[in-house]
Design a protein around this motif. Sequence first.
Motif, mmCIF file in Angstrom:
data_model
loop_
_atom_site.group_PDB
_atom_site.id
_atom_site.type_symbol
_atom_site.label_atom_id
_atom_site.label_comp_id
_atom_site.label_asym_id
_atom_site.label_seq_id
_atom_site.Cartn_x
_atom_site.Cartn_y
_atom_site.Cartn_z
ATOM 1 N N TRP A 22 7.235 64.793 19.817
ATOM 2 C CA TRP A 22 5.944 64.441 20.415
ATOM 3 C C TRP A 22 4.819 64.459 19.369
ATOM 4 O O TRP A 22 3.663 64.302 19.730
ATOM 5 C CB TRP A 22 5.611 65.393 21.563
ATOM 6 N N TYR A 23 5.161 64.619 18.113
ATOM 7 C CA TYR A 23 4.162 64.667 17.040
ATOM 8 C C TYR A 23 4.473 63.652 15.942
ATOM 9 O O TYR A 23 4.403 63.956 14.760
ATOM 10 C CB TYR A 23 4.080 66.089 16.463
ATOM 11 N N ASP A 25 2.697 61.274 14.937
ATOM 12 C CA ASP A 25 1.534 61.020 14.084
ATOM 13 C C ASP A 25 1.545 61.958 12.885
ATOM 14 O O ASP A 25 1.284 61.538 11.750
ATOM 15 C CB ASP A 25 0.233 61.166 14.874
ATOM 16 N N ARG A 26 1.886 63.225 13.114
ATOM 17 C CA ARG A 26 1.926 64.178 11.999
ATOM 18 C C ARG A 26 3.147 63.952 11.114
ATOM 19 O O ARG A 26 3.084 64.135 9.889
ATOM 20 C CB ARG A 26 1.889 65.620 12.507
ATOM 21 N N VAL A 39 1.400 72.466 13.447
ATOM 22 C CA VAL A 39 1.290 72.368 14.904
ATOM 23 C C VAL A 39 1.217 73.774 15.483
ATOM 24 O O VAL A 39 0.372 74.079 16.328
ATOM 25 C CB VAL A 39 2.491 71.607 15.500
ATOM 26 N N LYS A 86 -2.377 73.603 16.986
ATOM 27 C CA LYS A 86 -2.298 73.479 18.445
ATOM 28 C C LYS A 86 -1.996 74.810 19.148
ATOM 29 O O LYS A 86 -2.521 75.076 20.219
ATOM 30 C CB LYS A 86 -1.223 72.456 18.821
ATOM 31 N N PHE A 282 4.727 72.087 9.478
ATOM 32 C CA PHE A 282 4.611 71.920 10.919
ATOM 33 C C PHE A 282 4.641 73.246 11.668
ATOM 34 O O PHE A 282 4.035 73.388 12.721
ATOM 35 C CB PHE A 282 5.761 71.040 11.442
ATOM 36 N N VAL A 379 5.872 73.999 18.749
ATOM 37 C CA VAL A 379 6.802 72.948 18.390
ATOM 38 C C VAL A 379 8.248 73.411 18.233
ATOM 39 O O VAL A 379 9.175 72.644 18.340
ATOM 40 C CB VAL A 379 6.320 72.275 17.082
#
Length: 379
Positions: A22-23, A25-26, A39, A86, A282, A379
């Motif tokens: 779900w990440y 973009d990163r 994250v 996050k 991450f 994550v």
Amino acid sequence: MSISQLGKEHINAILDGTKINWYHDRVLAWNRGERIAPVTIDMALTTTCNMGCVFCYRYLQHNKQYKITSDHMTRFLDNCAEIGVKGVSLVSDGESSISPAYEHTIRYGASLGLSMASGTNAYLLRDDLLQAVFPYLTYLRINISAGEEGRYNEIMGAKSDMFEQVCNNIRSMVRLKKEGKSSCTVGMQMVFMPEFEDQVIPLAKLAIELGADYLVIKHCSDDEFGTLGVKYGDYEACYPTLQAAEAMSTGRTTIKVKWSKIQECSANGAIRSYQRCYGTPFLLQISGTGLVAPCGMLFNKRYKDYHMGNITEQSFKSIWESPRYWEIVGKLASSQFNAQKMCGSLCLQHSVNKYLDRYKKGMPLIDPIGEPPPHLGFV
């Protein structure tokens, strides 16, 4: 809200694997060489603990002691929110509920929009402290590796009154949730070694009786020297018991075995399928001393070449922006580092590492289908 509704979101939670899909973009920014914020950050507020679990990895993580204060955490959490972290989970090398900064950390982090979580033995989470933090947590995971008091005391290194107090505290969490005072997920976790097999079914029964949202059963990490003596070759013989525990799941309480790691441990003695560590940018870890390091397995002072800084001495943002931070991240992802030989068994970043390793080897990124899972900040 009915009991079945209370449990529904947790059945859908990802309890074995990673949410990095779900990440994208990163992932794409990281692949372009950009500096991304973690994250998730796992950390402790202290290295002190009021129990002495026989499997505890913190005994292998000693580094120079510093005290983390509420002021340190205010600065740290401000930095996290600013750069785009996050979630912050108080899960690392100490029992964070002991720290005077515990309540402030959870409430202040939540006020900034961060997802806050806590892994704890839950002995101190009663009455005022529980009610002060419970509404501000995304999940609360109770570390409990036995379902019977005598074995609990042996395995967890606990005193005679602790088991019943912890059970009562979990009952209070479930009651407060039923009363609508928090949406926090109440989970229980068993760190499983083959010699604990006799406690799998009693613990599953206990989780159901207490009304927890889930019980997860995970492998036990050992270091690269095998210091804890985990008998990974004996895991397979325990599969029928683990399967029987999962079959006990109810509409209210999910019993979940982390098969991905347990089966890997059984098959190859916990040797990783990859050599590069890509997960640190991450999913970062911080010791209860304030030490920032790629992961908990590298907290020990003998790994000082991988130590990035300390949040009690400088801001987390300045550490994250420093050349040293990114030099270490780069080293872990290079031929200078071999996770198969230089790491312990299947660490916190393992699932993230497997995903990123496959991506680097040509696996296409495919956007996930459906609604995002619960606890997306972790994550």
